[in-house]
Enzyme design. Structure first.
Site, PDB file in Angstrom:
ATOM      1  N   ARG A   1     -83.964 103.385 -73.131  1.00  0.00           N
ATOM      2  CA  ARG A   1     -85.164 103.764 -71.999  1.00  0.00           C
ATOM      3  C   ARG A   1     -86.092 104.645 -73.024  1.00  0.00           C
ATOM      4  O   ARG A   1     -87.087 105.187 -72.687  1.00  0.00           O
ATOM      5  CB  ARG A   1     -84.657 104.498 -71.150  1.00  0.00           C
ATOM      6  CG  ARG A   1     -83.932 103.532 -70.265  1.00  0.00           C
ATOM      7  CD  ARG A   1     -83.374 104.285 -68.895  1.00  0.00           C
ATOM      8  NE  ARG A   1     -84.432 104.844 -68.207  1.00  0.00           N
ATOM      9  CZ  ARG A   1     -85.007 104.246 -66.994  1.00  0.00           C
ATOM     10  NH1 ARG A   1     -84.425 102.905 -66.978  1.00  0.00           N
ATOM     11  NH2 ARG A   1     -86.038 104.699 -66.376  1.00  0.00           N
TER      12      ARG A   1
ATOM     13  N   HIS B   1    -112.679  78.710 -83.406  1.00  0.00           N
ATOM     14  CA  HIS B   1    -113.883  79.454 -82.954  1.00  0.00           C
ATOM     15  C   HIS B   1    -113.699  81.002 -83.429  1.00  0.00           C
ATOM     16  O   HIS B   1    -114.135  82.003 -82.732  1.00  0.00           O
ATOM     17  CB  HIS B   1    -113.690  79.579 -81.442  1.00  0.00           C
ATOM     18  CG  HIS B   1    -113.962  78.144 -80.526  1.00  0.00           C
ATOM     19  ND1 HIS B   1    -115.197  77.623 -80.595  1.00  0.00           N
ATOM     20  CD2 HIS B   1    -113.126  77.438 -79.993  1.00  0.00           C
ATOM     21  CE1 HIS B   1    -115.157  76.255 -80.087  1.00  0.00           C
ATOM     22  NE2 HIS B   1    -113.771  76.418 -79.901  1.00  0.00           N
TER      23      HIS B   1
ATOM     24  N   ASN C   1     -87.468 112.134 -65.693  1.00  0.00           N
ATOM     25  CA  ASN C   1     -88.033 110.970 -66.247  1.00  0.00           C
ATOM     26  C   ASN C   1     -89.231 110.924 -65.561  1.00  0.00           C
ATOM     27  O   ASN C   1     -89.417 110.556 -64.347  1.00  0.00           O
ATOM     28  CB  ASN C   1     -87.056 109.937 -66.060  1.00  0.00           C
ATOM     29  CG  ASN C   1     -87.731 108.711 -66.139  1.00  0.00           C
ATOM     30  OD1 ASN C   1     -88.942 108.429 -66.873  1.00  0.00           O
ATOM     31  ND2 ASN C   1     -87.227 107.593 -65.646  1.00  0.00           N
ATOM     32  N   GLY C   2     -90.503 111.054 -66.014  1.00  0.00           N
ATOM     33  CA  GLY C   2     -91.866 110.446 -65.342  1.00  0.00           C
ATOM     34  C   GLY C   2     -92.825 111.547 -65.881  1.00  0.00           C
ATOM     35  O   GLY C   2     -92.978 112.132 -66.768  1.00  0.00           O
TER      36      GLY C   2
ATOM     37  N   LYS D   1     -93.074  89.019 -80.261  1.00  0.00           N
ATOM     38  CA  LYS D   1     -91.793  89.360 -80.706  1.00  0.00           C
ATOM     39  C   LYS D   1     -91.880  89.888 -82.031  1.00  0.00           C
ATOM     40  O   LYS D   1     -90.941  90.588 -82.600  1.00  0.00           O
ATOM     41  CB  LYS D   1     -90.818  87.949 -80.757  1.00  0.00           C
ATOM     42  CG  LYS D   1     -90.416  87.591 -79.329  1.00  0.00           C
ATOM     43  CD  LYS D   1     -88.974  88.483 -78.695  1.00  0.00           C
ATOM     44  CE  LYS D   1     -89.880  89.529 -77.913  1.00  0.00           C
ATOM     45  NZ  LYS D   1     -90.084  89.119 -76.507  1.00  0.00           N
TER      46      LYS D   1
ATOM     47  N   CYS E   1     -87.678 107.289 -70.488  1.00  0.00           N
ATOM     48  CA  CYS E   1     -86.625 108.169 -70.555  1.00  0.00           C
ATOM     49  C   CYS E   1     -85.230 108.006 -69.822  1.00  0.00           C
ATOM     50  O   CYS E   1     -85.501 107.276 -68.668  1.00  0.00           O
ATOM     51  CB  CYS E   1     -87.036 109.756 -70.039  1.00  0.00           C
ATOM     52  SG  CYS E   1     -88.684 110.358 -70.713  1.00  0.00           S
TER      53      CYS E   1
ATOM     54  N   TRP F   1     -88.644 109.502 -74.043  1.00  0.00           N
ATOM     55  CA  TRP F   1     -89.554 108.597 -74.485  1.00  0.00           C
ATOM     56  C   TRP F   1     -90.938 109.727 -74.445  1.00  0.00           C
ATOM     57  O   TRP F   1     -91.055 109.776 -73.207  1.00  0.00           O
ATOM     58  CB  TRP F   1     -90.009 107.222 -73.929  1.00  0.00           C
ATOM     59  CG  TRP F   1     -90.914 106.382 -74.180  1.00  0.00           C
ATOM     60  CD1 TRP F   1     -90.735 105.618 -75.692  1.00  0.00           C
ATOM     61  CD2 TRP F   1     -92.218 106.205 -73.973  1.00  0.00           C
ATOM     62  NE1 TRP F   1     -91.921 105.062 -75.832  1.00  0.00           N
ATOM     63  CE2 TRP F   1     -92.892 105.467 -74.804  1.00  0.00           C
ATOM     64  CE3 TRP F   1     -92.926 106.817 -72.967  1.00  0.00           C
ATOM     65  CZ2 TRP F   1     -94.204 104.822 -74.606  1.00  0.00           C
ATOM     66  CZ3 TRP F   1     -94.229 106.345 -72.614  1.00  0.00           C
ATOM     67  CH2 TRP F   1     -94.651 105.218 -73.620  1.00  0.00           C
TER      68      TRP F   1
ATOM     69  N   GLU G   1     -93.519  93.489 -82.434  1.00  0.00           N
ATOM     70  CA  GLU G   1     -92.569  94.588 -81.923  1.00  0.00           C
ATOM     71  C   GLU G   1     -91.476  95.008 -82.567  1.00  0.00           C
ATOM     72  O   GLU G   1     -90.977  96.218 -82.576  1.00  0.00           O
ATOM     73  CB  GLU G   1     -92.474  94.478 -80.357  1.00  0.00           C
ATOM     74  CG  GLU G   1     -91.352  93.388 -80.164  1.00  0.00           C
ATOM     75  CD  GLU G   1     -91.129  93.207 -78.650  1.00  0.00           C
ATOM     76  OE1 GLU G   1     -91.213  94.102 -77.811  1.00  0.00           O
ATOM     77  OE2 GLU G   1     -90.762  91.972 -78.151  1.00  0.00           O
TER      78      GLU G   1
ATOM     79  N   GLU H   1     -95.878  84.714 -76.994  1.00  0.00           N
ATOM     80  CA  GLU H   1     -94.634  85.404 -77.045  1.00  0.00           C
ATOM     81  C   GLU H   1     -94.103  85.462 -78.303  1.00  0.00           C
ATOM     82  O   GLU H   1     -93.350  86.795 -78.771  1.00  0.00           O
ATOM     83  CB  GLU H   1     -93.567  84.399 -76.102  1.00  0.00           C
ATOM     84  CG  GLU H   1     -92.277  85.117 -76.151  1.00  0.00           C
ATOM     85  CD  GLU H   1     -91.938  86.539 -75.701  1.00  0.00           C
ATOM     86  OE1 GLU H   1     -92.852  87.002 -75.007  1.00  0.00           O
ATOM     87  OE2 GLU H   1     -90.816  87.099 -75.599  1.00  0.00           O
TER      88      GLU H   1
ATOM     89  N   LYS I   1     -87.380 100.126 -73.445  1.00  0.00           N
ATOM     90  CA  LYS I   1     -87.124  99.157 -72.556  1.00  0.00           C
ATOM     91  C   LYS I   1     -87.673  99.067 -71.331  1.00  0.00           C
ATOM     92  O   LYS I   1     -87.991  97.873 -70.593  1.00  0.00           O
ATOM     93  CB  LYS I   1     -85.703  98.979 -72.434  1.00  0.00           C
ATOM     94  CG  LYS I   1     -85.004  97.674 -71.894  1.00  0.00           C
ATOM     95  CD  LYS I   1     -84.958  96.617 -72.753  1.00  0.00           C
ATOM     96  CE  LYS I   1     -84.709  95.250 -71.956  1.00  0.00           C
ATOM     97  NZ  LYS I   1     -85.353  94.125 -72.881  1.00  0.00           N
TER      98      LYS I   1
HETATM   99  C1  F6R Z   1     -91.285  92.529 -74.910  1.00  0.00           C
HETATM  100  C2  F6R Z   1     -90.730  93.389 -73.768  1.00  0.00           C
HETATM  101  C3  F6R Z   1     -91.820  94.021 -72.909  1.00  0.00           C
HETATM  102  C4  F6R Z   1     -91.625  94.082 -71.359  1.00  0.00           C
HETATM  103  C5  F6R Z   1     -92.441  94.487 -70.431  1.00  0.00           C
HETATM  104  C6  F6R Z   1     -92.525  94.324 -69.033  1.00  0.00           C
HETATM  105  O1  F6R Z   1     -90.259  92.049 -75.507  1.00  0.00           O
HETATM  106  O2  F6R Z   1     -89.859  93.438 -73.387  1.00  0.00           O
HETATM  107  O3  F6R Z   1     -93.121  93.362 -73.126  1.00  0.00           O
HETATM  108  O4  F6R Z   1     -91.671  92.439 -71.220  1.00  0.00           O
HETATM  109  O5  F6R Z   1     -92.665  95.972 -70.748  1.00  0.00           O
HETATM  110  O6  F6R Z   1     -91.088  94.674 -68.675  1.00  0.00           O
HETATM  111  P1  F6R Z   1     -90.193  94.256 -67.347  1.00  0.00           P
HETATM  112  O7  F6R Z   1     -90.205  92.733 -67.407  1.00  0.00           O
HETATM  113  O8  F6R Z   1     -89.024  95.101 -67.422  1.00  0.00           O
HETATM  114  O9  F6R Z   1     -91.245  94.537 -66.090  1.00  0.00           O
END
Ligand code: F6R
Length: 615
Positions: free
Chosen positions: A27, A511, A101-102, A492, A2, A75, A495, A488, A610
Site C-alpha cells: 500500500r 498518424h 491513511n488519507g 506493465k 498507506c 505512501w 510501471e 496494458e 497497490k
Molecule cells: C497497474 C495497476 C493500476 C491499477 C489501478 C486501479 O498494474 O495495478 O493501474 O489497475 O490503480 O486499481 P484497482 O483495480 O484496485 O481499482
C-alpha cells in the site's frame, strides 16, 4: 494509500504489528513506523524507506515492549518521505499518537488555529495537525480520547482511516474511518486493526469492516463501542467470517509476487468461472445479472468506470459488449467521470471495475452515479471492499490476493467476468443462436488451459527480454480486441522497468508515432487477429522498412508474420474475442523479465502503491 495496523490484547504487540506492516507494504513503502505503549509512555520507532529498514532500526531499540501498539507504512502525500514525516505522529505533549491513511484537506486552516493556541509542528504532515487537534479538544473540552477524536473529526474535511493511542488510556485504541479502508479483527480478548485483513488472518477469522463515518473505541477486556462520528448514535456492526488463508498470500517459491501471480492465472480464471458455467446444461449463472435481468435487457447503454489496468479490462469489455451483446458501451476513467458532470439518468447501468475495491476515484464515481439514480454493478477482487459494498450488485473475480503492485491475475479474471456477462446478455437478448452460445461457453471453459499453455513461452520471452532490456522507449501496437492489450503491455513495462512505452491502435501509427521508428526503437505488435490480419502485416512491413525491430505476438502456426518479424512469441489459437486472454500473458512476462534484468523492485515499483485510496 498507506497501510495501518494496530494491536490491543495480551500478546507482545511489536512482532504482530511489524508482520502486519510487511503484509500491507504493497500500500506504500516511502517510510514506516511503529508506536508501542511500553508500560509508562508511548515509544515510537520510525524509518524512511521500506519496512526492512524499520526492522533494522527496531533491532537497536529496547523500550518497545508492550501489548498495545499501532503501525504505519506510508505512501507520501503531505511532506516528503523522511523520518520526521513518517507515522506514527505524536501530539505536542507526546501523550497521544496516531497513524493515518488519507488526506486532511483543511489541515492548513486547522494548523494556523493551533499555532495561535501555542502548538508547534515538527513535520509537514496533515496527520500531525490532526493529532494535535485531537489533543487540543481533549484538554479544552476535558473529555476522554474517544470523544476528543469524534469532536476533532467533525471539524476536518478529507479522507481518513486512523488509529489513535493515548498515554492516559493505554487500554484503548480509537479508530475511525471516512473514505479509507479499516477493519477490526476480533479475537478472544484481543483486537487487531488493519487497512485490510491480511495483518491478522492467522490470528482470527472474525472481522468487522468499519463503514464510512464510523468510530470505534476498542477496549481491553471490555466490549468495543461503535458510534457514528457525526451524531454519536450507537451502531451494532456485523462480524464477518473470513475465508482467506495465510498460504494464499505467500510467495510459494517464486522470486516475486508478480511472477507467482502471473503463473496463478489459469487457476484464478478457473476459480472465477467456478459455479458460473454449466456446459452440459448450457447455462451461465451470474446472480448479479439473473436478479436484475430486466434492467440489463432494457439498458440503452452501459458505462464502465475504472482506473489503470482495470480501465484496460473495461476497454476490452467495450468490444465484448458491443460485438457480442450489441449493447452500446462507453468506458470512462473514473477520475474524469466524477468531475465532468456526466449525463447519468435513472436506472442507467454503470459497471465499476476495481481489483482492490478501494480506489478513491472509482468509489467517488460510483457515489456520483448512484446519487443520480444509476444502477451500479461492481466487479471487485477484494471481498467486502468499499466498492463491493457500495455497488447495488456485482460479481467477485476470485483471483485471490494480488500483492504485486503490477496487476496481472486481477486483469485476466476481470476479463473473465466481463466475458461471461457479455455472452450471457447476448443469449438473454436472443441475438445468438444456441450453437454459437455453446461455442462461446466451451471456449470460455478452456481459457484457463490455454493461458497455461501461453505461459510455456516463458524461456523464449526471457531471451527476448535480454535483447531489449536496454531500450529507452518501446511501442506497443494492437487492433480491435487487442488494442487495449497494447495499452496494458505498455503500462506493465512502464510501471515496473521505468522504460517509456506507449500503446497505440496499430492503424494510428501512421498518424504520428511512426516518426519515432528507427533501429533503436522496438515495437511489440500483437498480430493474432483473424479480422484485419492483412492490415497488421502491412503495419509490420511499414515498421520494418524504417529499420524498426519487431517482436510479434502471433497465434500458433502463423506463417506470414514469422517471415518478417525479428522475434515471434506464439500463443494458443482461440476465437477473436478471446485473444486478449492469450496475448496479455507474454506481455506480462516480457515486462517482468526486463524489470528483473534491470534490477528493479518488481513487486514494489517506485512511487506506486497497490491501492490508490487518495485522489
Ligand atoms: C497497474 C495497476 C493500476 C491499477 C489501478 C486501479 O498494474 O495495478 O493501474 O489497475 O490503480 O486499481 P484497482 O483495480 O484496485 O481499482
Amino acid at each position: 494509500m498507506c497501510g495501518i495496523v494496530g494491536y490491543l490484547g495480551g500478546r507482545e504487540a511489536l512482532p504482530i504489528i511489524l508482520n502486519g506492516l510487511k503484509r500491507l507494504e504493497y500500500r506504500g513503502y516511502d517510510s514506516a513506523g511503529i508506536a508501542i505503549y511500553n508500560g509508562s509512555s508511548i515509544s515510537v520507532c520510525k524509518s524512511k524507506g521500506k519496512i526492512s529498514k524499520l526492522e533494522k532500526q527496531l533491532q537497536k531499540r529496547k523500550n518497545l515492549s508492550g501489548s498495545v501498539g499501532i503501525g504505519h507504512t506510508r505512501w507520501a502525500t503531505h511532506g516528503e518521505p523522511n523520518n520526521i514525516n513518517a507515522h506514527p505522529q505524536y501530539s505536542n505533549s507526546n501523550k497521544l499518537c496516531i497513524v493515518h491513511n488519507g488526506i486532511i484537506e483543511n489541515y492548513s486552516t486547522i494548523k494556523q488555529k493551533l499555532i495561535k493556541e501555542g502548538y508547534t509542528f515538527k513535520s509537514d504532515t496533515d496527520t500531525e495537525v490532526l493529532i494535535n487537534l485531537i489533543e487540543y479538544v481533549k484538554i479544552k473540552e476535558n473529555v476522554k480520547l474517544g470523544e476528543a477524536v469524534q469532536i476533532a473529526l467533525n471539524q476536518v474535511i478529507g479522507a481518513y482511516a486512523i488509529a489513535v493511542i493515548d498515554n492516559d488510556k493505554p487500554d484503548e485504541i480509537v479508530v475511525a474511518k471516512l473514505g479509507s479502508p479499516l477493519c477490526i479483527g476480533v479475537g478472544k480478548d484481543e483486537h487487531f486493526i488493519g487497512s485490510d485483513v491480511t495483518p491478522f488472518i492467522e490470528f482470527t477469522k472474525n472481522v468487522i469492516y468499519l463503514e464510512d463515518g464510523e468510530l470505534a473505541i476498542i477496549r481491553n477486556h471490555k466490549d468495543t463501542l461503535f458510534r457514528k462520528i457525526v451524531d454519536d448514535s450507537k451502531i451494532s456492526p456485523t462480524i464477518n467470517k473470513l475465508e482467506l488463508s495465510l498460504d494464499k498470500i505467500e510467495k510459494q517459491g517464486f522470486d516475486h509476487y508478480m511472477l507467482k501471480e502471473i503463473y496463478e492465472q489459469p487457476k484464478a480464471i478457473q476459480d472465477t468461472l467456478r459455479g458460473r458455467l454449466n456446459i452440459s446444461k448450457g447455462i451461465i449463472k451470474l446472480s448479479g445479472i439473473d436478479d436484475y435481468i430486466n434492467k440489463f435487457l432494457s439498458a440503452k447503454k452501459i458505462t464502465i468506470i475504472a482506473c489503470g489496468t482495470s480501465w484496460h479490462s473495461a476497454l476490452v469489455a467495450e468490444y465484448m459488449f458491443e460485438k457480442i451483446s450489441r449493447i452500446p458501451t462507453e468506458v470512462e476513467y473514473a477520475s474524469e467521470f466524477r468531475y465532468r458532470d456526466p449525463v447519468v439518468e435513472r436506472n442507467d447501468i454503470i459497471i465499476a471495475i476495481s481489483q482492490s475495491g478501494e480506489t478513491a476515484d472509482t468509489l467517488a464515481a460510483i457515489k456520483l452515479a448512484k446519487s443520480k439514480g444509476a444502477f451500479v454493478y461492481g466487479i471487485c477482487n477484494v471481498v467486502g471492499s468499499s466498492i463491493a459494498r457500495e455497488s447495488d450488485t456485482g460479481s467477485y473475480t476470485h483471483a485471490g490476493p494480488e500483492i504485486g503492485v503490477a496487476s496481472t491475475k486481477a486483469f485476466t479474471t476481470q476479463m473473465t467476468v466481463l466475458y461471461l456477462m457479455a455472452v450471457k446478455l447476448s443469449k438473454s437478448k436472443g441475438i445468438i443462436s444456441e450453437k454459437i452460445f455453446r461455442k462461446y461457453i466451451v471456449e470460455i471453459s478452456n481459457i484457463g488451459n490455454k493461458v497455461h499453455k501461453a505461459l510455456s513461452a516463458n524461456n523464449e520471452i526471457k531471451k527476448i527480454a535480454k535483447k531489449f532490456k536496454s531500450a529507452k522507449n518501446c511501442l506497443y501496437l494492437g487492433r480491435g480486441y487487442n488494442f487495449p492489450i497494447a495499452l496494458e503491455g505498455a503500462l506493465k513495462l512502464k510501471e515496473i522497468s521505468y522504460i517509456h512505452a506507449e500503446g497505440y491502435p496499430a492503424a494510428e501509427m501512421k498518424h504520428g508515432p511512426i516518426a519515432l521508428i528507427d533501429k533503436d526503437m522496438p515495437t511489440i505488435v500483437i498480430a493474432t487477429n483473424k479480422i484485419n490480419y492483412d492490415k497488421i502485416v502491412s503495419n509490420i512491413q511499414e515498421i520494418k522498412s524504417r529499420k524498426g525491430k519487431i517482436i510479434a505476438i502471433v497465434s500458433e502456426g502463423d506463417k506470414e508474420v514469422k517471415e518478417i518479424a525479428d522475434y515471434i512469441i506464439e500463443v494458443p489459437d482461440t476465437i477473436e474475442s478471446m485473444t486478449p486472454f492469450m496475448t496479455v500473458i507474454p506481455l506480462q512476462l516480457l515486462s517482468y523479465h526486463i524489470a528483473v534484468m534491470l534490477g528493479k523492485d518488481v513487486d514494489q515499483p517506485r512511487n506506486l502503491a497497490k491501492s490508490v485510496t487518495v485522489e
